[in-house]
Write a protein that holds these residues in place. Structure first.
Motif, PDB file in Angstrom:
ATOM      1  N   VAL A  22      15.985  33.254  59.348  1.00 12.21           N
ATOM      2  CA  VAL A  22      15.599  32.369  60.447  1.00 12.21           C
ATOM      3  C   VAL A  22      14.232  31.779  60.132  1.00 12.21           C
ATOM      4  N   ALA A  23      14.142  30.457  60.141  1.00 10.07           N
ATOM      5  CA  ALA A  23      12.855  29.803  59.927  1.00 10.07           C
ATOM      6  C   ALA A  23      12.003  29.984  61.183  1.00 10.07           C
ATOM      7  N   ASP A  24      10.815  30.530  61.009  1.00 16.09           N
ATOM      8  CA  ASP A  24       9.904  30.762  62.127  1.00 16.09           C
ATOM      9  C   ASP A  24       8.764  29.754  62.044  1.00 16.09           C
ATOM     10  N   PRO A  25       8.692  28.794  62.960  1.00 17.30           N
ATOM     11  CA  PRO A  25       7.640  27.781  62.897  1.00 17.30           C
ATOM     12  C   PRO A  25       6.237  28.348  63.091  1.00 17.30           C
ATOM     13  N   LEU A  26       6.147  29.561  63.609  1.00 18.37           N
ATOM     14  CA  LEU A  26       4.838  30.165  63.847  1.00 18.37           C
ATOM     15  C   LEU A  26       4.493  31.240  62.821  1.00 18.37           C
ATOM     16  N   ASP A  27       5.295  31.359  61.763  1.00 22.45           N
ATOM     17  CA  ASP A  27       5.015  32.365  60.743  1.00 22.45           C
ATOM     18  C   ASP A  27       3.598  32.172  60.207  1.00 22.45           C
ATOM     19  N   GLY A  28       2.814  33.218  60.298  1.00 19.09           N
ATOM     20  CA  GLY A  28       1.444  33.159  59.798  1.00 19.09           C
ATOM     21  C   GLY A  28       0.423  32.733  60.818  1.00 19.09           C
ATOM     22  N   GLU A  29       0.845  32.363  62.027  1.00 15.56           N
ATOM     23  CA  GLU A  29      -0.100  31.854  63.020  1.00 15.56           C
ATOM     24  C   GLU A  29      -0.391  32.835  64.144  1.00 15.56           C
ATOM     25  N   TYR A  30       0.172  34.044  64.089  1.00 16.80           N
ATOM     26  CA  TYR A  30      -0.108  34.989  65.165  1.00 16.80           C
ATOM     27  C   TYR A  30      -0.400  36.376  64.590  1.00 16.80           C
ATOM     28  N   ALA A  31      -1.354  36.420  63.684  1.00 10.52           N
ATOM     29  CA  ALA A  31      -1.772  37.680  63.100  1.00 10.52           C
ATOM     30  C   ALA A  31      -2.369  38.589  64.179  1.00 10.52           C
ATOM     31  N   PHE A  32      -2.487  39.870  63.855  1.00  7.41           N
ATOM     32  CA  PHE A  32      -2.896  40.891  64.812  1.00  7.41           C
ATOM     33  C   PHE A  32      -4.182  40.538  65.562  1.00  7.41           C
ATOM     34  N   SER A  33      -5.186  40.021  64.862  1.00  6.68           N
ATOM     35  CA  SER A  33      -6.487  39.808  65.487  1.00  6.68           C
ATOM     36  C   SER A  33      -6.616  38.460  66.188  1.00  6.68           C
ATOM     37  N   ALA A  34      -5.600  37.622  66.096  1.00  3.92           N
ATOM     38  CA  ALA A  34      -5.758  36.265  66.620  1.00  3.92           C
ATOM     39  C   ALA A  34      -5.036  36.041  67.938  1.00  3.92           C
ATOM     40  N   SER A  35      -3.736  36.209  67.970  1.00  2.00           N
ATOM     41  CA  SER A  35      -2.997  35.872  69.181  1.00  2.00           C
ATOM     42  C   SER A  35      -1.720  36.685  69.249  1.00  2.00           C
ATOM     43  N   PHE A  36      -0.881  36.408  70.236  1.00  2.00           N
ATOM     44  CA  PHE A  36       0.306  37.185  70.484  1.00  2.00           C
ATOM     45  C   PHE A  36       1.531  36.535  69.848  1.00  2.00           C
ATOM     46  N   HIS A  53       4.002  40.473  60.630  1.00  2.00           N
ATOM     47  CA  HIS A  53       2.573  40.687  60.456  1.00  2.00           C
ATOM     48  C   HIS A  53       2.164  42.132  60.713  1.00  2.00           C
ATOM     49  N   ASN A  54       3.045  43.056  60.354  1.00  2.00           N
ATOM     50  CA  ASN A  54       2.684  44.469  60.342  1.00  2.00           C
ATOM     51  C   ASN A  54       1.988  44.727  59.008  1.00  2.00           C
ATOM     52  N   TYR A  55       0.741  45.162  59.064  1.00  2.00           N
ATOM     53  CA  TYR A  55      -0.068  45.211  57.844  1.00  2.00           C
ATOM     54  C   TYR A  55      -0.040  46.564  57.134  1.00  2.00           C
ATOM     55  N   GLY A  56       0.824  47.500  57.546  1.00  2.00           N
ATOM     56  CA  GLY A  56       0.945  48.753  56.808  1.00  2.00           C
ATOM     57  C   GLY A  56       0.393  49.940  57.565  1.00  2.00           C
ATOM     58  N   GLY A  57      -0.303  50.831  56.858  1.00  2.00           N
ATOM     59  CA  GLY A  57      -0.835  52.038  57.477  1.00  2.00           C
ATOM     60  C   GLY A  57      -0.714  53.217  56.535  1.00  2.00           C
ATOM     61  N   ARG A 113       3.920  49.238  53.877  1.00  2.00           N
ATOM     62  CA  ARG A 113       4.719  50.266  54.550  1.00  2.00           C
ATOM     63  C   ARG A 113       5.794  49.654  55.448  1.00  2.00           C
ATOM     64  N   ALA A 114       5.497  48.506  56.045  1.00  2.00           N
ATOM     65  CA  ALA A 114       6.470  47.855  56.932  1.00  2.00           C
ATOM     66  C   ALA A 114       7.697  47.392  56.150  1.00  2.00           C
ATOM     67  N   GLU A 115       7.507  46.957  54.905  1.00  2.00           N
ATOM     68  CA  GLU A 115       8.635  46.550  54.068  1.00  2.00           C
ATOM     69  C   GLU A 115       9.542  47.741  53.763  1.00  2.00           C
ATOM     70  N   VAL A 116       8.926  48.873  53.454  1.00  2.00           N
ATOM     71  CA  VAL A 116       9.689  50.073  53.150  1.00  2.00           C
ATOM     72  C   VAL A 116      10.402  50.580  54.400  1.00  2.00           C
ATOM     73  N   PHE A 117       9.751  50.489  55.541  1.00  2.00           N
ATOM     74  CA  PHE A 117      10.365  50.874  56.813  1.00  2.00           C
ATOM     75  C   PHE A 117      11.652  50.084  57.026  1.00  2.00           C
ATOM     76  N   ALA A 118      11.573  48.772  56.868  1.00  2.00           N
ATOM     77  CA  ALA A 118      12.738  47.914  57.080  1.00  2.00           C
ATOM     78  C   ALA A 118      13.823  48.179  56.034  1.00  2.00           C
ATOM     79  N   ALA A 119      13.425  48.270  54.774  1.00  2.00           N
ATOM     80  CA  ALA A 119      14.401  48.451  53.697  1.00  2.00           C
ATOM     81  C   ALA A 119      15.110  49.796  53.799  1.00  2.00           C
ATOM     82  N   SER A 120      14.390  50.841  54.163  1.00  2.00           N
ATOM     83  CA  SER A 120      14.988  52.171  54.246  1.00  2.00           C
ATOM     84  C   SER A 120      15.980  52.264  55.405  1.00  2.00           C
ATOM     85  N   LEU A 121      15.638  51.693  56.551  1.00  2.00           N
ATOM     86  CA  LEU A 121      16.557  51.716  57.686  1.00  2.00           C
ATOM     87  C   LEU A 121      17.799  50.872  57.403  1.00  2.00           C
TER      88      LEU A 121
END
Length: 250
Positions: free
Chosen positions: A220-234, A94-98, A155-163
């Motif tokens: 890895v299947a993440d059961p919380l994928d989509g449930e802890y966006a930046f503005s909601a929870s940790f 849930h890194n939204y770019g920049g 930007r987060a996708e490019v960060f991961a792909a480039s590294l």
């Protein structure tokens, strides 16, 4: 408490400025823990971390690539290395770019050699640009694992792909959505606006993730994928019950 719902924690911390929030808890080894916090105005940091217990890895959460993030990343990593970290898990879920400049500066902290970090490619020369590092980064020797999910965008996708392309990191978690377009809004003469894609971001080797996304090395299947966006929870790593983090560290 580790089993407290994030929403309950946020509600307890919220309130009028100057009010006091008191808490009582118990550490994992049974020691009593209590204290009081005076409420004030604040915001969640865009980069923060901690040592993963029982390992030589530090965990670093990256919310975005906004202004000031490289300095925050360096401050957190310096503390983790001082604490004994030989590797780092960078959580990009849930890194939204920049900004592109901040992305380049952050990537430059981890690059093993000078050269191109990523490219903005466009049919229009004015929007094409190579983003490069002049030297190896201060964390070039740090082992890296990157956590991704369906909210790791732009930007987060490019960060991961480039590294990963540079052999600097492996990825774990879920597939990213493939949204690496650079858009620009143009004002129209009658008061409206037009939003257009002017470029795409690609890795130094030319990999274009648009519409395809980045598939993780360790799915890895993440059961919380989509449930802890930046503005909601940790993210669940705080509760010590994160299946993606656990799989990445094996």
């Amino acid at each position: 408490a580790a089993d407290a719902a994030p929403a309950d924690v946020m509600d307890a911390l919220s309130g009028e400025k100057g009010g006091v929030f008191s808490f009582e808890a118990q550490t994992r080894d049974g020691r009593a823990l209590s204290g009081a916090l005076t409420r004030s105005f604040g915001a969640m940091p865009l980069a923060w971390g901690f040592m993963v217990p029982g390992t030589k890895y530090g965990y670093l959460r990256l919310i975005s690539f906004s202004a000031g993030v490289p300095a925050q990343v360096k401050r957190e990593l310096d503390a983790l290395v001082k604490a004994g970290a030989q590797g780092a898990v960078l959580d990009l879920r849930h890194n939204y770019g920049g900004s592109l400049e901040t992305l380049a500066e952050t990537l430059g902290l981890f690059t093993a050699r000078p050269g191109t970090l990523f490219r903005a490619v466009s049919r229009h020369e004015g929007y094409s640009k190579d983003f490069s590092a002049q030297k190896a980064g201060p964390y070039a020797g740090l082992k890296l694992v990157l956590l991704t999910d369906s909210g790791t965008v732009s930007r987060a996708e490019v960060f991961a792909a480039s590294l990963r392309e540079a052999g600097r990191a492996v990825t774990a978690g879920g597939k990213t959505p493939g949204d690496v377009s650079v858009t620009k809004t143009f004002r129209l003469s009658r008061g409206g606006s037009l939003r257009m894609t002017v470029a795409r971001l690609v890795t130094p080797g030319g990999t274009d993730l648009e519409g395809k996304g980045l598939s993780p090395d360790i799915p890895v299947a993440d059961p919380l994928d989509g449930e802890y966006a930046f503005s909601a929870s940790f993210p669940p790593a705080l509760a010590g019950a994160d299946p993606v983090l656990a799989a990445a560290l094996k």
